[in-house]
Design a protein around this motif. Structure first.
Motif, short mmCIF file in Angstrom:
data_model
loop_
_atom_site.label_atom_id
_atom_site.label_comp_id
_atom_site.label_asym_id
_atom_site.label_seq_id
_atom_site.Cartn_x
_atom_site.Cartn_y
_atom_site.Cartn_z
N GLY A 153 -6.18 -1.85 -8.42
CA GLY A 153 -5.59 -2.30 -9.69
C GLY A 153 -5.11 -3.74 -9.58
N PHE A 154 -4.48 -4.05 -8.46
CA PHE A 154 -3.97 -5.41 -8.22
C PHE A 154 -5.13 -6.42 -8.24
CE2 PHE A 154 -2.45 -8.92 -5.69
CZ PHE A 154 -1.10 -9.01 -5.98
N SER A 155 -6.20 -6.10 -7.47
CA SER A 155 -7.33 -7.02 -7.39
C SER A 155 -8.02 -7.18 -8.73
CB SER A 155 -8.38 -6.51 -6.38
OG SER A 155 -7.78 -6.20 -5.18
N GLU A 156 -8.19 -6.06 -9.44
CA GLU A 156 -8.84 -6.13 -10.76
C GLU A 156 -8.12 -7.11 -11.66
OE1 GLU A 156 -8.93 -2.33 -12.74
OE2 GLU A 156 -10.14 -1.49 -11.11
N THR A 161 -7.90 -11.94 -14.81
CA THR A 161 -7.03 -12.88 -15.55
C THR A 161 -6.62 -14.11 -14.74
OG1 THR A 161 -4.99 -11.81 -14.83
CG2 THR A 161 -6.03 -10.94 -16.83
N GLY A 162 -6.81 -14.05 -13.42
CA GLY A 162 -6.34 -15.18 -12.61
C GLY A 162 -4.83 -15.19 -12.47
N LYS A 163 -4.19 -14.11 -12.88
CA LYS A 163 -2.73 -14.01 -12.78
C LYS A 163 -2.34 -12.58 -12.42
CE LYS A 163 -1.11 -17.47 -16.12
NZ LYS A 163 -0.36 -18.32 -15.22
N ILE A 164 -1.07 -12.45 -12.02
CA ILE A 164 -0.54 -11.10 -11.78
C ILE A 164 0.65 -10.86 -12.71
CG2 ILE A 164 1.00 -9.92 -10.14
CD1 ILE A 164 -1.82 -9.22 -9.73
N ASP A 166 3.38 -8.16 -12.97
CA ASP A 166 3.87 -7.04 -12.15
C ASP A 166 4.00 -5.73 -12.93
OD1 ASP A 166 4.13 -8.74 -10.01
OD2 ASP A 166 6.16 -9.33 -10.55
N GLY A 167 4.52 -5.85 -14.17
CA GLY A 167 4.73 -4.64 -14.98
C GLY A 167 3.42 -3.90 -15.21
N LEU A 168 2.36 -4.66 -15.50
CA LEU A 168 1.07 -4.04 -15.76
C LEU A 168 0.52 -3.37 -14.50
CD1 LEU A 168 -1.21 -3.50 -17.74
CD2 LEU A 168 -2.20 -5.73 -17.15
N VAL A 169 0.69 -4.05 -13.35
CA VAL A 169 0.21 -3.47 -12.08
C VAL A 169 0.88 -2.11 -11.87
CG1 VAL A 169 0.22 -3.72 -9.58
CG2 VAL A 169 -0.25 -5.70 -11.00
N ILE A 170 2.18 -2.08 -12.07
CA ILE A 170 2.93 -0.83 -11.82
C ILE A 170 2.53 0.24 -12.84
CG2 ILE A 170 5.25 0.19 -11.85
CD1 ILE A 170 6.20 -2.47 -10.57
N ARG A 171 2.43 -0.15 -14.11
CA ARG A 171 2.08 0.85 -15.14
C ARG A 171 0.69 1.45 -14.86
NH1 ARG A 171 4.02 -3.04 -18.51
NH2 ARG A 171 2.00 -3.43 -19.45
N ARG A 214 -3.55 -15.38 -19.22
CA ARG A 214 -4.69 -15.61 -18.31
C ARG A 214 -4.64 -17.05 -17.85
NH1 ARG A 214 -9.40 -12.60 -19.48
NH2 ARG A 214 -10.64 -14.47 -19.17
N THR A 215 -5.20 -17.31 -16.70
CA THR A 215 -5.29 -18.69 -16.23
C THR A 215 -6.34 -19.43 -17.07
OG1 THR A 215 -4.67 -18.07 -14.00
CG2 THR A 215 -5.91 -20.11 -14.23
N ARG A 216 -6.00 -20.63 -17.51
CA ARG A 216 -6.91 -21.37 -18.39
C ARG A 216 -8.22 -21.69 -17.65
NH1 ARG A 216 -3.83 -26.22 -20.64
NH2 ARG A 216 -2.34 -24.61 -21.15
#
Ligand code: SF4
Ligand code: SF4
Length: 246
Positions: A153-156, A161-164, A166-171, A214-216
């Motif tokens: 999930g973290f890598s996906e 998006t080029g970003k992390i 945290d809330g989404l990773v945990i959910r 997302r990263t531009r």
């Protein structure tokens, strides 16, 4: 000569005689313990190569069995059956069936990396534990474990998006592992964090939760990373003698 491992003697191969006298001396019970000979015919001669082909396992061949990793290990202190040095020994000797006896605890490595700092040979035992858990899954010996689900999930998210966030990773992790977000420990951790968090940071995190930034200009990077990941997966499956991914 390899280190003698008590755990390599299977309980069913230990034999005691209830009533045994030799030259008039009573050697009944544990005094007459014999070990039935056992011939190993199930070596996987490719095993070290297979683990080396997975991320983290590259330097397993350097291990000289000093045991510093196991001595330093956080999980070993709680469960002596969790033994990185022993598993590295089995892998290097191709003793697949012995390794499979512990298949349900290898994934419990908490990635604290104490073993990595203790290792005098730069084997990266933490990486070997990850590679071994991954190997077990790819070979179909175990189901996908929570740590692997978290990593995926973290890598996906990074790749897409080029970003992390945290809330989404945990959910995502909780959803994919079938866990409720309302568990007491999680609720109290979030409440405690929220109380200490600077307002500006909390606001920023709230926005990220809603808008998923997302990263531009990330699309080209994403395509390149996805291609690289696919290549690596194909290489790994080939090294493990597996067909193309369905
Ligand atoms: S990283 Fe894993 S194997 Fe290494 S010390 Fe920590 S729990 Fe043990
Ligand atoms: S500390 Fe390193 S060299 Fe020593 S047993 Fe562990 S992996 Fe092998």
């Amino acid at each position: 000569m390899p280190i003698h491992e008590k755990s390599l003697i299977r309980p069913e191969n230990l034999v005691e005689h209830e009533d045994l006298f030799i030259d008039g001396v009573d050697v009944s019970g544990h005094w007459s313990t014999f070990i039935n000979p056992r011939a190993l015919t199930d070596y996987n001669e490719e095993m070290q190569e297979e683990i080396s082909a997975l991320p983290g396992g590259e330097h397993i061949h350097r291990c000289w069995q000093c045991g510093s990793c196991t001595n330093a290990c956080t999980v070993n202190a709680l469960n002596p059956d969790f033994n990185p040095r022993y598993w590295i020994y089995l892998i290097r000797n191709g003793m697949e069936q012995e390794l499979l006896i512990d298949k349900d605890i290898i994934w419990q490595c908490v990635s604290c990396n104490k073993c990595t700092y203790a290792c005098p040979r730069d084997v990266n035992p933490e990486g070997v534990m990850k590679a071994t858990a991954h190997w077990l899954e790819m070979k179909g010996h175990t189901e996908k474990k929570p740590s692997m689900i978290f990593d995926e999930g973290f890598s996906e998210q990074v790749i897409h998006t080029g970003k992390i966030e945290d809330g989404l990773v945990i959910r995502q992790f909780f959803a994919r592992t079938g866990q409720k977000l309302t568990q007491n420990w999680l609720v109290s951790m979030v409440v405690s964090l929220a109380k200490r968090m600077p307002v500006a940071l909390g606001f920023k995190m709230g926005l990220a939760t809603v808008f998923h930034p997302r990263t531009r200009g990330w699309d080209r990077s994403r395509a390149a990373i996805e291609e690289y990941v696919q290549e690596k997966h194909a290489e790994q499956r080939k090294a493990l003698g597996l067909g193309e991914e369905a």
